[in-house]
Design a protein around this motif. Sequence first.
Motif, PDB file in Angstrom:
ATOM      1  N   MET A 200       1.277  -1.351   0.234  1.00  0.00           N
ATOM      2  CA  MET A 200      -0.283   0.097  -0.006  1.00  0.00           C
ATOM      3  C   MET A 200       0.486   1.279   0.186  1.00  0.00           C
ATOM      4  O   MET A 200       1.374   1.444   0.870  1.00  0.00           O
ATOM      5  CB  MET A 200      -0.977   0.202   1.429  1.00  0.00           C
ATOM      6  N   ILE A 201       0.489   1.843  -0.996  1.00  0.00           N
ATOM      7  CA  ILE A 201       1.273   3.405  -0.681  1.00  0.00           C
ATOM      8  C   ILE A 201       0.434   4.082  -0.433  1.00  0.00           C
ATOM      9  O   ILE A 201      -0.571   4.710  -0.957  1.00  0.00           O
ATOM     10  CB  ILE A 201       2.062   3.156  -2.310  1.00  0.00           C
ATOM     11  N   LEU A 202       0.812   5.259   0.097  1.00  0.00           N
ATOM     12  CA  LEU A 202       0.291   6.773   0.699  1.00  0.00           C
ATOM     13  C   LEU A 202       0.449   8.021  -0.749  1.00  0.00           C
ATOM     14  O   LEU A 202       1.673   7.697  -0.518  1.00  0.00           O
ATOM     15  CB  LEU A 202       0.408   6.948   2.176  1.00  0.00           C
ATOM     16  N   SER A 203      -0.375   8.727  -1.039  1.00  0.00           N
ATOM     17  CA  SER A 203       0.065   9.213  -1.798  1.00  0.00           C
ATOM     18  C   SER A 203       0.226  10.752  -0.933  1.00  0.00           C
ATOM     19  O   SER A 203      -0.947  10.991   0.277  1.00  0.00           O
ATOM     20  CB  SER A 203      -0.796  10.035  -2.811  1.00  0.00           C
ATOM     21  N   SER A 204       0.797  11.846  -1.050  1.00  0.00           N
ATOM     22  CA  SER A 204       0.854  13.089  -1.012  1.00  0.00           C
ATOM     23  C   SER A 204      -0.339  14.077  -0.997  1.00  0.00           C
ATOM     24  O   SER A 204      -1.030  13.760  -1.577  1.00  0.00           O
ATOM     25  CB  SER A 204       2.453  13.688  -0.971  1.00  0.00           C
ATOM     26  N   PRO A 205      -0.492  14.919   0.608  1.00  0.00           N
ATOM     27  CA  PRO A 205      -1.629  14.744   0.264  1.00  0.00           C
ATOM     28  C   PRO A 205      -1.591  16.968  -0.399  1.00  0.00           C
ATOM     29  O   PRO A 205      -2.599  17.204  -0.585  1.00  0.00           O
ATOM     30  CB  PRO A 205      -1.939  15.342   2.109  1.00  0.00           C
ATOM     31  N   GLY A 206      -0.130  17.030  -0.768  1.00  0.00           N
ATOM     32  CA  GLY A 206       0.089  18.706  -1.819  1.00  0.00           C
ATOM     33  C   GLY A 206       0.630  19.393  -0.426  1.00  0.00           C
ATOM     34  O   GLY A 206      -0.037  18.862   0.562  1.00  0.00           O
ATOM     35  N   SER A 207       0.950  20.343  -1.178  1.00  0.00           N
ATOM     36  CA  SER A 207       1.681  21.207  -0.077  1.00  0.00           C
ATOM     37  C   SER A 207       1.119  21.774   0.233  1.00  0.00           C
ATOM     38  O   SER A 207       1.168  22.752   0.644  1.00  0.00           O
ATOM     39  CB  SER A 207       3.036  21.695  -1.062  1.00  0.00           C
ATOM     40  N   VAL A 208       0.282  22.954  -0.514  1.00  0.00           N
ATOM     41  CA  VAL A 208      -1.247  23.405  -0.088  1.00  0.00           C
ATOM     42  C   VAL A 208      -2.084  22.783   0.904  1.00  0.00           C
ATOM     43  O   VAL A 208      -2.360  22.004   0.474  1.00  0.00           O
ATOM     44  CB  VAL A 208      -1.794  23.903  -1.042  1.00  0.00           C
ATOM     45  N   ALA A 209      -1.901  23.216   2.199  1.00  0.00           N
ATOM     46  CA  ALA A 209      -2.713  22.736   2.775  1.00  0.00           C
ATOM     47  C   ALA A 209      -4.383  23.916   2.981  1.00  0.00           C
ATOM     48  O   ALA A 209      -5.573  22.177   2.567  1.00  0.00           O
ATOM     49  CB  ALA A 209      -2.424  23.575   4.376  1.00  0.00           C
ATOM     50  N   PHE A 210      -4.327  24.844   2.755  1.00  0.00           N
ATOM     51  CA  PHE A 210      -5.522  25.413   2.466  1.00  0.00           C
ATOM     52  C   PHE A 210      -5.585  26.729   1.819  1.00  0.00           C
ATOM     53  O   PHE A 210      -4.655  27.294   1.662  1.00  0.00           O
ATOM     54  CB  PHE A 210      -6.234  25.367   3.631  1.00  0.00           C
ATOM     55  N   SER A 211      -6.671  27.561   1.474  1.00  0.00           N
ATOM     56  CA  SER A 211      -6.686  28.550   1.105  1.00  0.00           C
ATOM     57  C   SER A 211      -7.559  29.366   1.659  1.00  0.00           C
ATOM     58  O   SER A 211      -8.601  29.811   2.270  1.00  0.00           O
ATOM     59  CB  SER A 211      -6.962  28.814  -0.377  1.00  0.00           C
TER      60      SER A 211
ATOM     61  N   LEU B  55      -8.574  33.308   1.885  1.00  0.00           N
ATOM     62  CA  LEU B  55      -8.778  35.624   2.165  1.00  0.00           C
ATOM     63  C   LEU B  55      -7.804  35.347   0.527  1.00  0.00           C
ATOM     64  O   LEU B  55      -7.329  36.100   0.376  1.00  0.00           O
ATOM     65  CB  LEU B  55      -8.418  36.096   2.661  1.00  0.00           C
ATOM     66  N   GLY B  56      -7.590  33.795  -0.615  1.00  0.00           N
ATOM     67  CA  GLY B  56      -7.166  33.988  -1.560  1.00  0.00           C
ATOM     68  C   GLY B  56      -5.184  33.632  -1.465  1.00  0.00           C
ATOM     69  O   GLY B  56      -4.588  33.753  -2.715  1.00  0.00           O
ATOM     70  N   CYS B  57      -5.095  33.786   0.170  1.00  0.00           N
ATOM     71  CA  CYS B  57      -3.545  33.278   0.089  1.00  0.00           C
ATOM     72  C   CYS B  57      -4.020  31.691   0.177  1.00  0.00           C
ATOM     73  O   CYS B  57      -4.109  31.433   1.317  1.00  0.00           O
ATOM     74  CB  CYS B  57      -2.594  34.101   1.686  1.00  0.00           C
ATOM     75  N   GLU B  58      -2.440  31.265   0.080  1.00  0.00           N
ATOM     76  CA  GLU B  58      -2.035  29.688   0.085  1.00  0.00           C
ATOM     77  C   GLU B  58      -1.442  29.302   1.566  1.00  0.00           C
ATOM     78  O   GLU B  58      -0.389  29.883   1.732  1.00  0.00           O
ATOM     79  CB  GLU B  58      -1.656  28.619  -1.441  1.00  0.00           C
ATOM     80  N   ILE B  59      -1.924  28.734   2.243  1.00  0.00           N
ATOM     81  CA  ILE B  59      -1.440  28.296   3.325  1.00  0.00           C
ATOM     82  C   ILE B  59      -0.728  27.525   2.957  1.00  0.00           C
ATOM     83  O   ILE B  59      -1.681  25.825   2.827  1.00  0.00           O
ATOM     84  CB  ILE B  59      -2.195  27.857   5.233  1.00  0.00           C
ATOM     85  N   TYR B  60       1.071  26.847   3.616  1.00  0.00           N
ATOM     86  CA  TYR B  60       0.759  25.130   2.838  1.00  0.00           C
ATOM     87  C   TYR B  60       1.421  24.598   4.346  1.00  0.00           C
ATOM     88  O   TYR B  60       1.729  24.958   5.235  1.00  0.00           O
ATOM     89  CB  TYR B  60       2.734  26.174   2.522  1.00  0.00           C
ATOM     90  N   CYS B  61       1.589  23.188   4.038  1.00  0.00           N
ATOM     91  CA  CYS B  61       1.876  22.645   5.240  1.00  0.00           C
ATOM     92  C   CYS B  61       2.836  22.250   6.086  1.00  0.00           C
ATOM     93  O   CYS B  61       2.751  22.540   7.282  1.00  0.00           O
ATOM     94  CB  CYS B  61       2.062  21.460   4.544  1.00  0.00           C
TER      95      CYS B  61
END
Length: 75
Positions: A1-12, A14-20
């Motif tokens: 079983m291989i787990l995939s990365s959730p991505g570098s951006v945790a959430f957005s 007000l238009g600003c991306e918040i990274y993990c």
Amino acid sequence: MILSSPGSVAFSLLGCEIYCYGIIMALAVVSGFFVSDYVAKRYYNLDDLLINIAPVTILCSLIGARLYFCVLDFP
């Protein structure tokens, strides 16, 4: 079983991306502050020393990290 990365951006927000990694670094700074404050109060009887120097320490660490990045990424 291989787990995939959730991505570098945790959430957005007000238009600003918040990274993990930004969230993880902020949690590391806050938890490190509380642990060192506990140790200073418990073992060395220094009540407000870390509260007084925390803003300067965080500012200097951010400046030092940026300088480190600029020196290593110099073309």
